[in-house]
Enzyme design. Sequence first.
Site, PDB file in Angstrom:
ATOM      1  CD  GLU A 138       1.964   4.994  -4.176  1.00 40.90           C
ATOM      2  OE1 GLU A 138       2.057   6.209  -4.460  1.00 40.90           O
ATOM      3  OE2 GLU A 138       1.225   4.196  -4.776  1.00 40.90           O
ATOM      4  N   PRO A 139       6.449   6.256  -1.194  1.00 40.10           N
ATOM      5  CG  PRO A 139       8.382   6.308  -2.503  1.00 40.10           C
ATOM      6  CD  PRO A 139       6.985   5.750  -2.461  1.00 40.10           C
ATOM      7  CG  LEU A 197      -1.734   1.226   1.551  1.00 38.88           C
ATOM      8  CD1 LEU A 197      -2.808   1.424   0.482  1.00 38.88           C
ATOM      9  CD2 LEU A 197      -2.408   1.112   2.931  1.00 38.88           C
ATOM     10  N   GLY A 237      21.044  -3.930  33.525  1.00 38.21           N
ATOM     11  CA  GLY A 237      22.241  -3.075  33.578  1.00 38.21           C
ATOM     12  C   GLY A 237      23.099  -3.259  32.333  1.00 38.21           C
ATOM     13  N   GLY A 238      24.429  -3.301  32.541  1.00 34.45           N
ATOM     14  CA  GLY A 238      25.364  -3.398  31.411  1.00 34.45           C
ATOM     15  C   GLY A 238      25.085  -4.603  30.522  1.00 34.45           C
ATOM     16  CD1 TRP A 259       8.647   2.750   3.926  1.00 33.59           C
ATOM     17  CD2 TRP A 259       9.844   1.269   5.099  1.00 33.59           C
ATOM     18  NE1 TRP A 259       9.750   3.400   4.419  1.00 33.59           N
ATOM     19  CE2 TRP A 259      10.499   2.518   5.149  1.00 33.59           C
ATOM     20  CE3 TRP A 259      10.418   0.173   5.754  1.00 33.59           C
ATOM     21  CZ2 TRP A 259      11.694   2.691   5.828  1.00 33.59           C
ATOM     22  CZ3 TRP A 259      11.602   0.365   6.439  1.00 33.59           C
ATOM     23  CH2 TRP A 259      12.215   1.610   6.470  1.00 33.59           C
ATOM     24  CB  THR A 296       6.347  -6.925   5.365  1.00 30.54           C
ATOM     25  OG1 THR A 296       6.372  -5.796   6.221  1.00 30.54           O
ATOM     26  CG2 THR A 296       6.809  -8.153   6.150  1.00 30.54           C
ATOM     27  CD  GLU A 315       0.326  -4.743   9.561  1.00 27.17           C
ATOM     28  OE1 GLU A 315      -0.842  -4.913   9.892  1.00 27.17           O
ATOM     29  OE2 GLU A 315       1.085  -5.668   9.193  1.00 27.17           O
ATOM     30  CB  ILE A 355      15.793  -5.013  35.225  1.00 24.88           C
ATOM     31  CG1 ILE A 355      14.644  -4.155  35.787  1.00 24.88           C
ATOM     32  CG2 ILE A 355      16.016  -6.263  36.083  1.00 24.88           C
ATOM     33  CD1 ILE A 355      13.280  -4.818  35.754  1.00 24.88           C
TER      34      ILE A 355
END
Length: 389
Positions: free
Chosen positions: A131-132, A129, A347-348, A160, A162, A371, A345
């Site tokens: 378009e740019p 559907l 961390g690193g 775009w 899929t 969508e 949660i």
Amino acid sequence: MTDLPIYPLTHEHKMLRDTARDFAQKEIVPIAAEFDESGEFPHATIKKMGEMGFMGIEVPEQYGGAGMDALAYTLALEEICKADAAHGVIMSVNNSLYCHGILNFGTEEQKHKFVTPIASGKAIGGYSLTEPQGGSDAGAIKSRATRDGGFYVLNGRKSWVTSGPVADYFIVFMVTDPDKKQKGISAFLVDGKTKGLTRGKKEPKLGIRASATSELIFEDCRVPVENRLAMEGEGFKIAMTMLDAGRIGIATQALGIAEAAYEAARLHAGQREAFGQPIGAFQGTGFKIADMKTRIEASRLLTYNAALAKEKAKESGKRYSLEASMAKLFASETAMYVTHQAIQIHGGMGYSRELPLERYFRDAKITEIYEGTSEIQRLVISRSELGIK
Ligand code: CAA
């Protein structure tokens, strides 16, 4: 997941969910990081998913599908998305945009020719559907389909899409009468091998990297009149109807991503110790867990509710735009919230590519965009509530 008693899951629902979970955990989880890294399309696992019936769950058996209901589809998709959102979107587009649309609007011949290969897992479908210059404003598309005897001649550039680089068949929306705006848009079924159709640039994406996304370029691409879906001018309504179904798929994808991130965070909060106690015992972490869990269960209720509304619509023909948009809006924003907190949660380690948390975070972002963006979902919901067109 919680087996919420208010949802009467049948024996078949549970069997399908468990089969999908088993497959996803054994076959998709071990390869997800590798395919995310390379950006390659996971042909082998997608083929297996097709053989298992996951590409046409709601499609009647006479057209190669599994003949199950909308809740069954949602339960199976959720399990695939917990393992990998890229596999999830390929499954979602096949089921809810492509097959659903043709089943609703196609002729008997079109269903046999264009649904059966997809639903039976032998081919891949796409929906084109955008378009740019026409994303959120879908009625502003410019690509043209001009009648020439027994054919339509298609010209334009779509973006775009899929599965654009790999799909065998597409539903494509083009303008047949530019003076009529939305009512001048029509839908066509296009074989990917048709002369005049080429696949454009593959998008280098932030997330869902194993799902291939590209442009489609139409240059004097001749499609027989019998490949038009419904009547001329009905394309916009068809596109919107398909997106109502598609948005439940994306809500489900968001739910699956959030659940995967949450489960990792919950385990980590219980095991990781700091200052002599599990970090979950600190209110700053424990309250995050509470909010994540609550938002996930609310997303589940909205998403399953939308699936049930879609199922009812098969009899009543009633629109379920409101239910679908609320589910997508809330579940996608929940996925962003939960993946963000799950990294915090950890961390690193959450920031490291050695764990899947950063992939969940990157994958979650697209659910707020494709969508229909969160802004478009709010527009659909508010227009529906206020009765404004
Ligand atoms: N079902 C049936 N009919 C619908 C409908 C629906 N869900 N939504 C609108 N319509 C009808 C309206 O009733 C109206 O019909 P009448 O004129 O006969 O009354 C007609 O369509 C025009 O409707 P609107 O005036 O509301 O249209 P609009 O131009 O204001 O647009 C919009 C509405 C909701 C903003 C729409 O443009 C929209 O959804 N935009 C987002 C597009 C989108 O989601 N794009 C994603 C593409 S797919 C993708 O992301 C890639 C992928 O492959 C996964």
